[in-house]
Design an enzyme around this catalytic site. Structure first.
Site, short mmCIF file in Angstrom:
data_model
loop_
_atom_site.label_atom_id
_atom_site.label_comp_id
_atom_site.label_asym_id
_atom_site.label_seq_id
_atom_site.Cartn_x
_atom_site.Cartn_y
_atom_site.Cartn_z
N ARG A 108 5.31 -10.70 53.18
CA ARG A 108 5.88 -10.56 51.85
C ARG A 108 7.02 -11.55 51.68
O ARG A 108 7.85 -11.72 52.57
CB ARG A 108 6.38 -9.13 51.61
CG ARG A 108 5.25 -8.13 51.34
CD ARG A 108 4.60 -8.41 50.01
NE ARG A 108 3.46 -7.56 49.70
CZ ARG A 108 2.18 -7.91 49.87
NH1 ARG A 108 1.89 -9.08 50.40
NH2 ARG A 108 1.22 -7.11 49.52
N HIS A 133 -0.11 -17.73 47.95
CA HIS A 133 -0.40 -16.30 48.18
C HIS A 133 -1.91 -16.08 48.23
O HIS A 133 -2.45 -15.18 47.58
CB HIS A 133 0.24 -15.43 47.09
CG HIS A 133 0.50 -14.02 47.56
ND1 HIS A 133 1.58 -13.28 47.19
CD2 HIS A 133 -0.23 -13.21 48.39
CE1 HIS A 133 1.53 -12.07 47.75
NE2 HIS A 133 0.44 -12.01 48.49
#
Length: 320
Positions: A235, A283
Site C-alpha cells: 500500500r 498499481h
C-alpha cells in the site's frame, strides 16, 4: 424493493473488463451495475450484497439492507478508511489468479535488480557494450518479505524457487517451512539481514508511513548488490515518498520498484519519475481479474445462503 438475491456492483475498474465479466456472472440474480448511468437513481433498498472498489460514498447510505460487502481487491483500506460502514462482514478478494500475478511481479522486480536490468537498458539506449561485473547469484542475495499473508507466503515460496535466500517478517510471527521469520520485536534483526526489502503489508495505523528514512537506514549495506533495494506492492500509504526519494538520491537505497504510491495516480511532478534507478508501475502488480472476482463472490454468497461461514472476512480491529 429489490429481490432479496440482488447484487449491486460499484467497481472503479476498466469499464470494458467489468462489462465482459458481467455477461455470465451471477446467474439467476438481479445485478445492478452502478457504472451504467441508467442505474444512477435506482432504489437500492432490499439489496443484500455489494461488490465494490472505491465506490460512490453514497452507496452504503442508499443500500441500507446489505448483508455483506465484497472488496474488489485483496486490500480493504479503501473501504475501511473512507466510508462509514454498517456493522456487517467485509470480505477480501483472495484468488489464485491475483496471488499468482502478485508473485510474478515481485519475482520480476527482484530479478530485475539482481541481473542489472536497469543499467543494461541504459547501456542499450546509449549503444554501450559493457559487461557489468561482478554479477551475484540469487543465492548471494537475501530478500526480506514484510507481510506474510496469502500474497506474502506465495511470494516467499516462488522467490525460494529462484534461489534467493528469503526471510520473512510479520507483526505476529508466522511459521513457514524452510524460512526464517521475525515478529515485531525482531524488526531490527530482520532489516539488518535484508538486501532486497519487499513490502506486501496491508495499510493499518501501525503500517502507515512505516517505510521511512529510519527504516531504510537499518537495511544491510555492502551486501551482494552493494546497496539495498526497496520493492513495494502493498500500500502506498505505508511509504514516505519524500524519504524514498532522499534515500535513492543519497545512496542509502541503491534502487526501488514501486507499484503503489501515497497519492494515485502518481503526480507528473514527482521526482520518482526521473530517477534512473527506479521502476514504476501503475498499481498493476496484481490487477484484479474481474471474472475471477465475480466467481469468488458467487462462491461466498452460496456459502452464506447455505448457512456456512464466509471466508476471508476482515478483522475490523486489525484492518485486514
Amino acid at each position: 424493493m429489490h429481490h432479496q438475491n440482488a447484487v449491486v456492483i460499484d467497481l472503479k475498474f476498466a469499464r470494458s473488463g467489468v462489462l465482459e465479466a458481467l455477461k455470465g456472472a451471477f446467474p439467476g440474480r438481479e445485478v445492478i451495475d452502478m457504472g451504467d448511468p441508467a442505474n444512477a437513481g435506482r432504489d437500492l433498498s432490499g439489496v443484500p450484497y455489494a461488490v465494490v472498489w472505491k465506490p460512490d460514498p453514497a452507496l452504503f447510505e442508499r443500500a441500507r439492507d446489505l448483508k455483506a460487502i465484497f472488496s474488489g481487491g485483496a486490500g480493504v483500506d479503501h473501504i475501511l478508511s473512507a466510508y462509514e460502514l454498517p456493522d456487517l462482514p467485509v470480505v477480501r478478494f483472495v484468488d489464485r489468479s491475483l496471488t499468482d500475478r502478485m508473485s510474478e511481479w515481485v519475482v520480476l522486480q527482484c530479478l530485475t535488480h539482481l541481473r542489472a536490468a536497469l543499467p543494461y537498458a541504459r547501456q542499450q539506449r546509449d549503444r554501450v557494450w559493457h559487461e557489468i561485473s561482478p554479477q551475484p547469484e540469487a543465492r548471494d542475495v537475501t530478500v526480506g518479505v514484510m507481510g506474510l499473508g496469502v500474497l506474502g507466503q506465495d511470494a516467499v515460496r516462488k522467490l525460494k524457487v529462484m534461489g534467493f535466500d528469503v526471510i520473512g517478517w510479520s507483526r505476529r510471527q508466522k511459521q513457514i517451512d524452510g524460512v526464517e521469520t521475525f515478529d515485531a520485536a525482531g524488526l531490527g534483526a530482520f532489516l539488518a539481514r535484508t538486501d532486497i526489502l519487499v513490502g506486501l503489508l496491508p495499510l493499518t495505523p501501525d503500517t502507515r508511513g512505516l517505510y521511512n528514512a529510519s527504516l531504510f537506514a537499518m537495511l544491510r549495506q555492502g551486501g551482494a548488490l552493494g546497496k539495498p533495494v526497496f520493492i513495494n506492492a502493498g500500500r502506498g500509504g505505508s511509504q514516505v515518498e519524500a524519504d524514498v526519494v532522499t534515500a535513492l538520491e543519497t545512496g542509502v537505497l541503491g534502487a526501488a520498484s514501486l507499484d503503489v504510491f501515497e497519492k494515485e495516480p502518481l503526480s507528473p511532478e514527482s521526482p520518482l519519475w526521473d530517477l534512473a534507478n527506479v521502476v514504476i508501475t501503475p498499481h498493476a502488480a496484481a490487477a484484479s481479474d474481474v471474472g475471477a472476482l465475480f466467481r469468488h463472490v458467487e462462491r461466498q454468497i452460496d456459502r452464506f445462503e447455505k448457512g456456512e461461514p464466509l471466508e476471508y472476512v476482515v478483522d475490523r480491529s486489525s484492518g485486514y
